[in-house]
Design an enzyme around this catalytic site. Structure first.
Site, short mmCIF file in Angstrom:
data_model
loop_
_atom_site.label_atom_id
_atom_site.label_comp_id
_atom_site.label_asym_id
_atom_site.label_seq_id
_atom_site.Cartn_x
_atom_site.Cartn_y
_atom_site.Cartn_z
N ASN A 9 50.35 46.07 31.81
CA ASN A 9 48.98 46.33 31.36
C ASN A 9 48.07 46.10 32.56
O ASN A 9 47.74 44.96 32.90
CB ASN A 9 48.65 45.36 30.20
CG ASN A 9 47.28 45.60 29.60
OD1 ASN A 9 46.46 46.36 30.12
ND2 ASN A 9 47.02 44.91 28.50
N ARG A 96 50.58 50.80 30.14
CA ARG A 96 49.35 51.12 29.42
C ARG A 96 48.48 52.01 30.30
O ARG A 96 48.12 51.63 31.42
CB ARG A 96 48.59 49.85 29.07
CG ARG A 96 47.23 50.13 28.45
CD ARG A 96 46.48 48.85 28.09
NE ARG A 96 45.15 49.17 27.61
CZ ARG A 96 44.03 48.60 28.04
NH1 ARG A 96 44.07 47.63 28.94
NH2 ARG A 96 42.87 48.96 27.55
N ASP A 152 45.66 54.45 25.44
CA ASP A 152 44.64 53.81 24.62
C ASP A 152 43.97 54.81 23.68
O ASP A 152 43.51 54.46 22.60
CB ASP A 152 43.54 53.24 25.53
CG ASP A 152 43.69 51.75 25.74
OD1 ASP A 152 44.84 51.27 25.71
OD2 ASP A 152 42.66 51.08 25.93
N ILE A 213 36.94 42.71 21.62
CA ILE A 213 35.89 42.28 22.55
C ILE A 213 36.52 41.49 23.69
O ILE A 213 36.92 40.33 23.52
CB ILE A 213 34.84 41.39 21.84
CG1 ILE A 213 34.43 41.95 20.48
CG2 ILE A 213 33.62 41.19 22.74
CD1 ILE A 213 33.55 43.15 20.50
N SER A 215 36.66 41.85 28.40
CA SER A 215 35.72 42.25 29.45
C SER A 215 35.33 43.71 29.27
O SER A 215 34.27 44.14 29.72
CB SER A 215 36.25 41.93 30.84
OG SER A 215 37.56 42.38 30.95
N GLY A 216 36.17 44.48 28.59
CA GLY A 216 35.77 45.78 28.04
C GLY A 216 35.71 45.59 26.53
O GLY A 216 36.60 44.95 25.97
N GLU A 401 48.85 44.00 23.50
CA GLU A 401 49.13 45.40 23.89
C GLU A 401 50.53 45.56 24.46
O GLU A 401 51.20 46.55 24.20
CB GLU A 401 48.07 45.87 24.90
CG GLU A 401 46.69 46.02 24.26
CD GLU A 401 45.52 45.89 25.23
OE1 GLU A 401 45.54 45.00 26.11
OE2 GLU A 401 44.56 46.68 25.11
N1 LIG Z 1 36.46 30.40 25.20
C1 LIG Z 1 35.93 31.58 25.53
N2 LIG Z 1 34.71 31.93 25.07
C2 LIG Z 1 34.16 33.10 25.39
N3 LIG Z 1 34.77 34.02 26.17
C3 LIG Z 1 35.98 33.74 26.66
C4 LIG Z 1 36.64 32.52 26.39
N4 LIG Z 1 37.83 32.52 27.04
C5 LIG Z 1 37.93 33.71 27.69
N5 LIG Z 1 36.82 34.46 27.47
C6 LIG Z 1 36.49 35.79 28.02
O1 LIG Z 1 37.46 36.76 27.67
C7 LIG Z 1 37.35 37.87 28.58
C8 LIG Z 1 38.72 38.44 28.88
O2 LIG Z 1 39.20 39.06 27.72
P1 LIG Z 1 40.45 40.06 27.78
O3 LIG Z 1 40.58 40.72 26.46
O4 LIG Z 1 41.63 39.34 28.33
O5 LIG Z 1 39.85 41.10 28.83
P2 LIG Z 1 40.45 42.33 29.60
O6 LIG Z 1 41.74 42.74 28.95
O7 LIG Z 1 39.41 43.36 29.40
O8 LIG Z 1 40.61 41.87 31.01
C9 LIG Z 1 36.66 37.31 29.82
O9 LIG Z 1 35.36 37.91 29.91
C10 LIG Z 1 36.52 35.83 29.53
O10 LIG Z 1 35.34 35.34 30.05
C1 LIG Z 2 39.59 50.54 27.74
C2 LIG Z 2 39.16 49.27 28.35
O1 LIG Z 2 38.00 49.01 28.47
O2 LIG Z 2 40.13 48.41 28.71
P1 LIG Z 2 39.95 46.87 29.13
O3 LIG Z 2 39.23 46.20 28.01
O4 LIG Z 2 41.37 46.34 29.27
O5 LIG Z 2 39.18 46.85 30.41
MG LIG Z 3 42.13 44.42 27.83
#
Ligand SMILES: Nc1ncnc2c1ncn2[C@@H]1O[C@H](COP(=O)(O)OP(=O)(O)O)[C@@H](O)[C@H]1O
Ligand SMILES: CC(=O)OP(=O)(O)O
Ligand SMILES: [Mg+2]
EC number: 2.7.2.1
Length: 414
Positions: A9, A96, A152, A213, A215-216, A401
């Site tokens: 991923n 992914r 996705d 929810i 970072s995306g 995922e």
């Molecule tokens: N305890 C928490 N409270 C709020 N946000 C959190 C916490 N722990 C992690 N995060 C947030 O979760 C996000 C990462 O989520 P994730 O789904 O793994 O993202 P991605 O797959 O998009 O990289 C980061 O923005 C991080 O700051």
């Molecule tokens: C589609 C997308 O935003 O993926 P991610 O949340 O992993 O950045």
């Molecule tokens: Mg993600």
């Protein structure tokens, strides 16, 4: 042929890999991830059985491909992980890929399918480039292992025509593939099955509003197990704001931002044509632009360090509420559950409480204690609602995922 599955991923700031047994359901034997690629020093998280390691790395990775290569070698060379020591131990690599264009299903990679996916890169260079670089690397360095790409966007192939169509010139729209695709579908597929199982209903009878929810961030209306609307669009930029993404804005803003916005961005290379506007709205906006941090755990706190932090929180809450109202109406109020998932959805009790309290008028209520506690590592779905039976239940689902890709590989090939 080897007996294990490797699921990859790759995002813009992190790369996660998990090794699974080829069994139904697949069992994870090791899990490794590098995050903070874009904000060094990168950190490694490694889990093998009960062993958990977290360390800052000396290495600087210029690309997600480099981080992937590092993770692969680290796992192959771990003497405690002798099950997977080389490509000979692997049966499949699942990748992914965010944008799958019109693909409705996963695709096994060969010359022809890879060529097809490369054509799609133009539509989503920011989101597909890294994943496809890793696919190309695997074909070169692990040629005996079959790569399968999972998209996705595929879960959203059920979007009604009037939802996926943008009201623009349809000839141009069709010629250029300009429509709503929607993303996070591998995650939504995992969540729909897991929540239906948890509720004891079939997927065909399950109606949900699900938030992924991280970072995306996106949200999806699921009717009878199928996606009927979702907040992301042609690309993952649309809809909710993210760590570095603006989410919805008036499209005209681009023309007023700066006269440079329409030009190619400095990050554009021969392979990757992105405009300065795309770069700004995808990578220099969101709560990073408001507060300076991409870490939402510094924003979702009782006493935020600045007004900007409070504002970033309020904006996300406001935009999510808008979609919950929208989707509740579209689902005729027949909603079995509101589901929180993704890094933030799963971890931020404060975001969940704030949102559910604002959904009182829809009959939702939250059990503060269950919400504060959150799920244990081994719990996929938990119920955090109060006063069961009044309105939709409120659930947390720890989405996965990588598991979803391994699971579908086993189901379709055993
Ligand atoms: N305890 C928490 N409270 C709020 N946000 C959190 C916490 N722990 C992690 N995060 C947030 O979760 C996000 C990462 O989520 P994730 O789904 O793994 O993202 P991605 O797959 O998009 O990289 C980061 O923005 C991080 O700051
Ligand atoms: C589609 C997308 O935003 O993926 P991610 O949340 O992993 O950045
Ligand atoms: Mg993600």
């Amino acid at each position: 042929m080897g007996r294990y599955i490797l699921a990859v991923n790759a995002g813009s700031s992190s790369v996660k890999v998990t090794f699974y047994t080829f069994a139904n359901p697949p069992q994870a034997i090791a899990d490794a991830q590098v995050s903070g690629i874009t904000a060094p020093p990168p950190t490694l998280k490694y889990r093998r059985g009960p062993v958990k390691i977290k360390e800052e790395l000396q290495e600087q990775f210029r690309t997600p491909q480099a981080a992937f290569q590092y993770l692969l070698q680290r796992c192959f060379r771990d003497p405690e992980l002798s099950e997977v020591a080389s490509d000979r131990d692997l049966a499949y690599i699942c990748h992914r890929v965010v944008h799958g264009g019109d693909y409705r299903e996963a695709v096994e990679i060969n010359d022809e399918t890879l060529h097809h996916l490369e054509a799609l890169e133009d539509l989503a260079p920011l989101h597909n480039f890294s994943a496809l670089e890793i696919v190309r690397l695997c074909r070169k360095e692990l040629p005996s292992v079959t790569s399968i790409t999972f998209f996705d966007s595929a879960f959203h192939h059920t979007l009604p025509v009037y939802v996926r169509t943008y009201p623009i010139n349809q000839q141009i729209a069709k010629a250029n593939g300009l429509r709503k695709y929607g993303f996070h579908g591998i995650s939504y597929s995992f969540i729909t099955r897991s929540v239906a199982q948890f509720l004891g209903t079939s997927q065909e009878q399950t109606n949900l509003i699900v938030m992924h929810i991280g970072s995306g961030a996106s949200i999806c209306a699921i009717k009878e197990g199928k996606s009927v609307d979702t907040s992301m669009g042609l690309t993952p930029l649309a809809g909710l704001p993210g760590a570095t993404r603006s989410g919805d804005i008036d499209p005209s803003l681009v023309f007023h931002y700066t006269s440079e916005a329409g030009k190619l961005s400095p990050a554009s290379t021969k392979e990757m044509h992105i405009s300065t506007a795309e770069e700004i709205l995808n990578k220099q906006s969101g709560w990073k632009a408001l507060t300076g941090t991409t870490d939402f755990s510094q924003i979702a706190v009782e006493n935020p360090p600045s007004e900007a932090h409070q504002l970033a929180f309020d904006i996300l809450v406001d935009r999510i509420l808008g979609y919950i109202g929208n989707y509740y109406v579209k689902l005729d109020g027949q909603v079995d559950a509101l589901v929180f998932a993704g890094g933030i959805g799963e971890k931020s009790a404060m975001l969940r409480r704030t949102l559910v309290e604002k959904c009182q008028s829809l009959g939702m209520a939250i059990d503060t204690e269950a919400n504060d506690k959150g799920p244990e590592d081994n719990q996929t779905v938990i119920d955090i609602s109060k006063g069961a039976g009044k309105g939709p239940r409120v659930l947390i689902c720890q989405t996965n995922e990588q598991f979803e890709m391994a699971y579908r590989t086993v189901c379709s090939r055993s």
